[in-house]
Design a protein around this motif. Structure first.
Motif, PDB file in Angstrom:
ATOM      1  N   GLY A 157       0.763  -1.242   0.000  1.00 59.99           N
ATOM      2  CA  GLY A 157       0.000   0.000   0.000  1.00 59.99           C
ATOM      3  C   GLY A 157       0.791   1.287   0.000  1.00 59.99           C
ATOM      4  O   GLY A 157       0.225   2.351   0.253  1.00 59.99           O
ATOM      5  N   LEU A 158       2.091   1.240  -0.304  1.00 62.47           N
ATOM      6  CA  LEU A 158       2.868   2.484  -0.375  1.00 62.47           C
ATOM      7  C   LEU A 158       2.576   3.246  -1.661  1.00 62.47           C
ATOM      8  O   LEU A 158       2.729   4.465  -1.726  1.00 62.47           O
ATOM      9  CB  LEU A 158       4.359   2.190  -0.271  1.00 62.47           C
ATOM     10  N   VAL A 159       2.211   2.518  -2.688  1.00 62.78           N
ATOM     11  CA  VAL A 159       1.728   3.129  -3.931  1.00 62.78           C
ATOM     12  C   VAL A 159       0.466   2.367  -4.329  1.00 62.78           C
ATOM     13  O   VAL A 159       0.175   1.290  -3.815  1.00 62.78           O
ATOM     14  CB  VAL A 159       2.760   3.060  -5.083  1.00 62.78           C
ATOM     15  N   ALA A 160      -0.282   2.943  -5.259  1.00 57.86           N
ATOM     16  CA  ALA A 160      -1.476   2.285  -5.784  1.00 57.86           C
ATOM     17  C   ALA A 160      -1.420   2.307  -7.300  1.00 57.86           C
ATOM     18  O   ALA A 160      -0.769   3.168  -7.907  1.00 57.86           O
ATOM     19  CB  ALA A 160      -2.744   2.975  -5.295  1.00 57.86           C
ATOM     20  N   LYS A 161      -2.078   1.332  -7.919  1.00 50.96           N
ATOM     21  CA  LYS A 161      -2.144   1.303  -9.375  1.00 50.96           C
ATOM     22  C   LYS A 161      -3.174   2.316  -9.872  1.00 50.96           C
ATOM     23  O   LYS A 161      -4.197   2.526  -9.254  1.00 50.96           O
ATOM     24  CB  LYS A 161      -2.534  -0.099  -9.850  1.00 50.96           C
ATOM     25  N   GLU A 162      -2.862   2.917 -11.007  1.00 48.13           N
ATOM     26  CA  GLU A 162      -3.806   3.846 -11.634  1.00 48.13           C
ATOM     27  C   GLU A 162      -4.213   3.262 -12.975  1.00 48.13           C
ATOM     28  O   GLU A 162      -3.371   3.054 -13.846  1.00 48.13           O
ATOM     29  CB  GLU A 162      -3.160   5.222 -11.837  1.00 48.13           C
ATOM     30  N   ALA A 163      -5.484   2.911 -13.140  1.00 49.31           N
ATOM     31  CA  ALA A 163      -5.967   2.335 -14.395  1.00 49.31           C
ATOM     32  C   ALA A 163      -6.374   3.466 -15.328  1.00 49.31           C
ATOM     33  O   ALA A 163      -7.400   4.104 -15.121  1.00 49.31           O
ATOM     34  CB  ALA A 163      -7.139   1.402 -14.133  1.00 49.31           C
ATOM     35  N   LEU A 164      -5.554   3.715 -16.342  1.00 52.07           N
ATOM     36  CA  LEU A 164      -5.803   4.842 -17.232  1.00 52.07           C
ATOM     37  C   LEU A 164      -6.151   4.408 -18.646  1.00 52.07           C
ATOM     38  O   LEU A 164      -6.684   5.193 -19.415  1.00 52.07           O
ATOM     39  CB  LEU A 164      -4.573   5.753 -17.282  1.00 52.07           C
ATOM     40  N   ARG A 165      -5.831   3.138 -19.004  1.00 49.33           N
ATOM     41  CA  ARG A 165      -6.134   2.675 -20.348  1.00 49.33           C
ATOM     42  C   ARG A 165      -7.631   2.410 -20.484  1.00 49.33           C
ATOM     43  O   ARG A 165      -8.348   2.218 -19.507  1.00 49.33           O
ATOM     44  CB  ARG A 165      -5.341   1.405 -20.672  1.00 49.33           C
ATOM     45  N   ALA A 166      -8.076   2.352 -21.737  1.00 50.15           N
ATOM     46  CA  ALA A 166      -9.503   2.111 -21.997  1.00 50.15           C
ATOM     47  C   ALA A 166      -9.954   0.771 -21.454  1.00 50.15           C
ATOM     48  O   ALA A 166     -11.110   0.610 -21.040  1.00 50.15           O
ATOM     49  CB  ALA A 166      -9.777   2.199 -23.496  1.00 50.15           C
ATOM     50  N   ASP A 167      -9.043  -0.226 -21.459  1.00 54.10           N
ATOM     51  CA  ASP A 167      -9.414  -1.539 -20.955  1.00 54.10           C
ATOM     52  C   ASP A 167      -9.179  -1.663 -19.457  1.00 54.10           C
ATOM     53  O   ASP A 167      -9.257  -2.744 -18.890  1.00 54.10           O
ATOM     54  CB  ASP A 167      -8.643  -2.645 -21.694  1.00 54.10           C
ATOM     55  N   PHE A 168      -8.863  -0.536 -18.806  1.00 54.99           N
ATOM     56  CA  PHE A 168      -8.637  -0.476 -17.368  1.00 54.99           C
ATOM     57  C   PHE A 168      -7.413  -1.270 -16.901  1.00 54.99           C
ATOM     58  O   PHE A 168      -7.303  -1.607 -15.725  1.00 54.99           O
ATOM     59  CB  PHE A 168      -9.877  -0.946 -16.579  1.00 54.99           C
ATOM     60  N   SER A 169      -6.511  -1.588 -17.807  1.00 51.33           N
ATOM     61  CA  SER A 169      -5.259  -2.230 -17.403  1.00 51.33           C
ATOM     62  C   SER A 169      -4.354  -1.182 -16.769  1.00 51.33           C
ATOM     63  O   SER A 169      -4.494   0.019 -17.016  1.00 51.33           O
ATOM     64  CB  SER A 169      -4.557  -2.878 -18.605  1.00 51.33           C
ATOM     65  N   THR A 170      -3.431  -1.638 -15.943  1.00 52.84           N
ATOM     66  CA  THR A 170      -2.570  -0.734 -15.191  1.00 52.84           C
ATOM     67  C   THR A 170      -1.642   0.023 -16.116  1.00 52.84           C
ATOM     68  O   THR A 170      -0.937  -0.570 -16.937  1.00 52.84           O
ATOM     69  CB  THR A 170      -1.751  -1.508 -14.157  1.00 52.84           C
ATOM     70  N   ASP A 171      -1.622   1.326 -15.986  1.00 54.22           N
ATOM     71  CA  ASP A 171      -0.759   2.148 -16.834  1.00 54.22           C
ATOM     72  C   ASP A 171       0.243   2.943 -16.017  1.00 54.22           C
ATOM     73  O   ASP A 171       1.090   3.613 -16.571  1.00 54.22           O
ATOM     74  CB  ASP A 171      -1.618   3.115 -17.654  1.00 54.22           C
ATOM     75  N   GLY A 172       0.155   2.901 -14.697  1.00 53.07           N
ATOM     76  CA  GLY A 172       1.093   3.662 -13.893  1.00 53.07           C
ATOM     77  C   GLY A 172       0.803   3.513 -12.420  1.00 53.07           C
ATOM     78  O   GLY A 172      -0.123   2.804 -12.011  1.00 53.07           O
ATOM     79  N   TYR A 173       1.606   4.205 -11.599  1.00 55.67           N
ATOM     80  CA  TYR A 173       1.477   4.120 -10.142  1.00 55.67           C
ATOM     81  C   TYR A 173       1.532   5.517  -9.542  1.00 55.67           C
ATOM     82  O   TYR A 173       2.206   6.416 -10.063  1.00 55.67           O
ATOM     83  CB  TYR A 173       2.615   3.289  -9.553  1.00 55.67           C
ATOM     84  N   PHE A 174       0.833   5.702  -8.427  1.00 56.13           N
ATOM     85  CA  PHE A 174       0.931   6.954  -7.684  1.00 56.13           C
ATOM     86  C   PHE A 174       1.137   6.635  -6.203  1.00 56.13           C
ATOM     87  O   PHE A 174       0.702   5.593  -5.706  1.00 56.13           O
ATOM     88  CB  PHE A 174      -0.316   7.835  -7.888  1.00 56.13           C
ATOM     89  N   LYS A 175       1.788   7.529  -5.514  1.00 54.29           N
ATOM     90  CA  LYS A 175       2.082   7.336  -4.095  1.00 54.29           C
ATOM     91  C   LYS A 175       0.826   7.535  -3.264  1.00 54.29           C
ATOM     92  O   LYS A 175       0.082   8.498  -3.449  1.00 54.29           O
ATOM     93  CB  LYS A 175       3.177   8.313  -3.647  1.00 54.29           C
ATOM     94  N   THR A 176       0.621   6.638  -2.314  1.00 56.67           N
ATOM     95  CA  THR A 176      -0.543   6.714  -1.438  1.00 56.67           C
ATOM     96  C   THR A 176      -0.223   7.537  -0.190  1.00 56.67           C
ATOM     97  O   THR A 176       0.955   7.822   0.097  1.00 56.67           O
ATOM     98  CB  THR A 176      -0.963   5.302  -0.996  1.00 56.67           C
ATOM     99  N   PRO A 177      -1.254   7.923   0.582  1.00 55.18           N
ATOM    100  CA  PRO A 177      -0.992   8.599   1.855  1.00 55.18           C
ATOM    101  C   PRO A 177      -0.092   7.779   2.784  1.00 55.18           C
ATOM    102  O   PRO A 177       0.726   8.335   3.509  1.00 55.18           O
ATOM    103  CB  PRO A 177      -2.393   8.778   2.445  1.00 55.18           C
ATOM    104  N   LYS A 178      -0.240   6.459   2.755  1.00 56.03           N
ATOM    105  CA  LYS A 178       0.645   5.624   3.568  1.00 56.03           C
ATOM    106  C   LYS A 178       2.078   5.733   3.066  1.00 56.03           C
ATOM    107  O   LYS A 178       3.032   5.745   3.857  1.00 56.03           O
ATOM    108  CB  LYS A 178       0.181   4.169   3.523  1.00 56.03           C
ATOM    109  N   GLY A 179       2.256   5.821   1.750  1.00 59.91           N
ATOM    110  CA  GLY A 179       3.595   5.996   1.194  1.00 59.91           C
ATOM    111  C   GLY A 179       4.234   7.284   1.654  1.00 59.91           C
ATOM    112  O   GLY A 179       5.446   7.348   1.891  1.00 59.91           O
ATOM    113  N   GLU A 180       3.396   8.336   1.782  1.00 59.35           N
ATOM    114  CA  GLU A 180       3.897   9.616   2.277  1.00 59.35           C
ATOM    115  C   GLU A 180       4.185   9.559   3.774  1.00 59.35           C
ATOM    116  O   GLU A 180       5.242  10.006   4.236  1.00 59.35           O
ATOM    117  CB  GLU A 180       2.879  10.724   2.002  1.00 59.35           C
ATOM    118  N   ALA A 181       3.242   9.020   4.530  1.00 64.81           N
ATOM    119  CA  ALA A 181       3.344   9.072   5.991  1.00 64.81           C
ATOM    120  C   ALA A 181       4.408   8.131   6.534  1.00 64.81           C
ATOM    121  O   ALA A 181       5.212   8.516   7.385  1.00 64.81           O
ATOM    122  CB  ALA A 181       1.985   8.746   6.615  1.00 64.81           C
ATOM    123  N   GLN A 182       4.439   6.901   6.046  1.00 65.03           N
ATOM    124  CA  GLN A 182       5.371   5.911   6.588  1.00 65.03           C
ATOM    125  C   GLN A 182       6.552   5.661   5.656  1.00 65.03           C
ATOM    126  O   GLN A 182       7.698   5.602   6.094  1.00 65.03           O
ATOM    127  CB  GLN A 182       4.636   4.596   6.853  1.00 65.03           C
TER     128      GLN A 182
END
Length: 436
Positions: free
Chosen positions: A86-111
């Motif tokens: 849970g330090l990052v989460a997947k971001e589904a940006l493609r039309a088929d909702f497949s994973t196209d990238g990652y973003f840092k979660t609040p847990k990634g920031e805090a811990q």
């Protein structure tokens, strides 16, 4: 009391992390400089894809990158290490909702950011050591080990390492491997492997004898009398003199009674059986010890392994253990220092470059493409130096301008043995390699 991420309304209770949580965070962020830096450079609210994340890691190193990391490396850190806990989460940006990238979660920031800053600060203060030396790199991904929060708990290797280091600081000397095993309730073989790895990286001093092997070792005493002894053992005079001359002619060698017996048989002086020669050798060695001409090694029936810390090792380990203890206890001052220190490090290109370079140098995985070539070089060294040990191989490589750490050489030797190109024999716990 609550600690809240500055970029999120989600709150995290400042309470001690469980061992499961601590082990997961160490395995994700705390065991590798490049992983800590990758998480650190990810800006909140931004989605990172493969090329963009790798370029961000390169830019952070300034004009002289210490490691032009593989384009897939940083995104694999997200997939294998950060996302499962849970330090990052997947971001589904493609039309088929497949994973196209990652973003840092609040847990990634805090811990994640706090731990990254703390371990990178430690790594900078001890330039000869990498986080990998202390905590190793898991052989499989986090996703495959079911270590996410709320899932089946499996104690991670980095957490076991941390517990070993904590125990070594608190135990009375001499420390035996059995003491650590009993204290932690861990498998003997697992602890042995961890101790040997930390010994190879010079984090601790560890010496042992192989299970089932003799533990009576003798050598010429450093304070042996100048005059030769006049010895008689069970009416024998020639054999005691032979043993004394053997020790004196090889003052730095440590002998077992079996080895003494073998040398006596090979000399042709006597027609004794090896069993008989060995039994008599034991008595002669004890007699030489009583007269001050021989000394026995530190191992005996009650001590067949020993773990010790030099002063500089103890200081370094205590520094690391204290830092991580404060983090596990979620000490507010430690968390704030970690995040602030991370920001300072990430704007210092040369510092980031040094950290990244160290991660590469100490990694057995960083040079996968050249492993076959390195194996060929090492095999050539074994061909020219039959009976060499790993330290001998390391020196030969260094003379040839190739720097390789002991654990990396050990891994390649295992591959050469598996391929049938190299064989080995073990003497007093040391592997001596020869071409097949």
């Amino acid at each position: 009391m609550l600690e809240t991420s500055s970029n999120s309304n989600e709150s995290f209770a400042v309470e001690r992390l469980s061992d499961e949580q601590m082990g997961n965070l160490l395995a994700a962020v705390g065991n590798h400089e490049a992983k800590a830096i990758t998480l650190g450079i990810m800006e909140p609210g931004r989605v990172y894809r493969q090329k963009g994340l790798r370029n961000a890691v390169l830019r952070a190193q300034g004009k002289n990158p210490g490691w032009r990391i593989n384009i897939q490396g940083p995104i694999q850190y997200c997939f294998n290490s950060f996302e499962p806990i849970g330090l990052v989460a997947k971001e589904a940006l493609r039309a088929d909702f497949s994973t196209d990238g990652y973003f840092k979660t609040p847990k990634g920031e805090a811990q994640g950011e706090a731990l990254a800053g703390l371990v990178l600060d430690f790594s900078l203060r001890y330039p000869n050591f990498s986080l990998q030396d202390f905590f190793s790199v898991p052989s499989s991904s986090s996703a495959g080990e079911k270590i996410g929060e709320g899932e089946e708990y499996k104690e991670r290797a980095p957490l076991v390492r941390l517990k070993i280091l904590q125990r070594l600081l608190s135990m009375d000397k001499p420390i035996r491997i059995s003491d650590v095993v009993n204290n932690l309730g861990e498998d003997y073989e697992r602890i042995r492997v961890h101790l040997e790895s930390m010994r190879d990286w010079k984090i601790i001093d560890y010496d042992s004898i192989s299970y089932g092997k003799n533990f009576s070792f003798y050598k010429l005493s450093d304070e042996a009398p100048q005059e030769d002894p006049d010895l008689i053992y069970n009416t024998e005079r020639i054999y005691p003199q032979f043993v004394y001359r053997l020790l004196k002619d090889h003052p730095n060698r440590v002998w077992t009674r079996e080895e003494i017996g073998e040398e006596y048989i090979k000399s042709g002086i006597s027609k004794k059986s090896l069993k008989n020669a060995t039994m008599i050798a034991a008595g002669i060695l004890n007699l030489l010890k009583e007269r001050g001409y021989a000394e026995r090694s530190k191992f005996g029936s009650g001590l067949q392994s020993e773990i010790s810390l030099q002063d500089d090792q103890r200081i370094m380990i205590r520094d690391l253990v204290t830092t991580l203890s404060r983090f596990q206890n979620q000490n507010v001052g430690a968390l704030e220092f970690g995040r602030r220190r991370l920001r300072d490090i990430l704007v210092d290109g040369p510092a980031v470059s040094r950290l990244i370079a160290k991660a590469k140098e100490h990694s057995i995985y960083a040079n996968r493409q050249s492993k076959a070539d390195t194996a060929d070089v090492i095999y050539a060294i074994v061909l020219d130096n039959s009976g060499c040990a790993i330290r001998d191989i390391q020196k030969k490589l260094k003379d040839a301008g190739k720097k390789l750490q002991v654990p990396s050489i050990r891994t390649i030797m295992q591959l050469l043995v598996a391929d049938g190109r190299v064989g080995f024999k073990v003497e007093k716990g040391i592997h001596y390699y020869h071409p097949q």
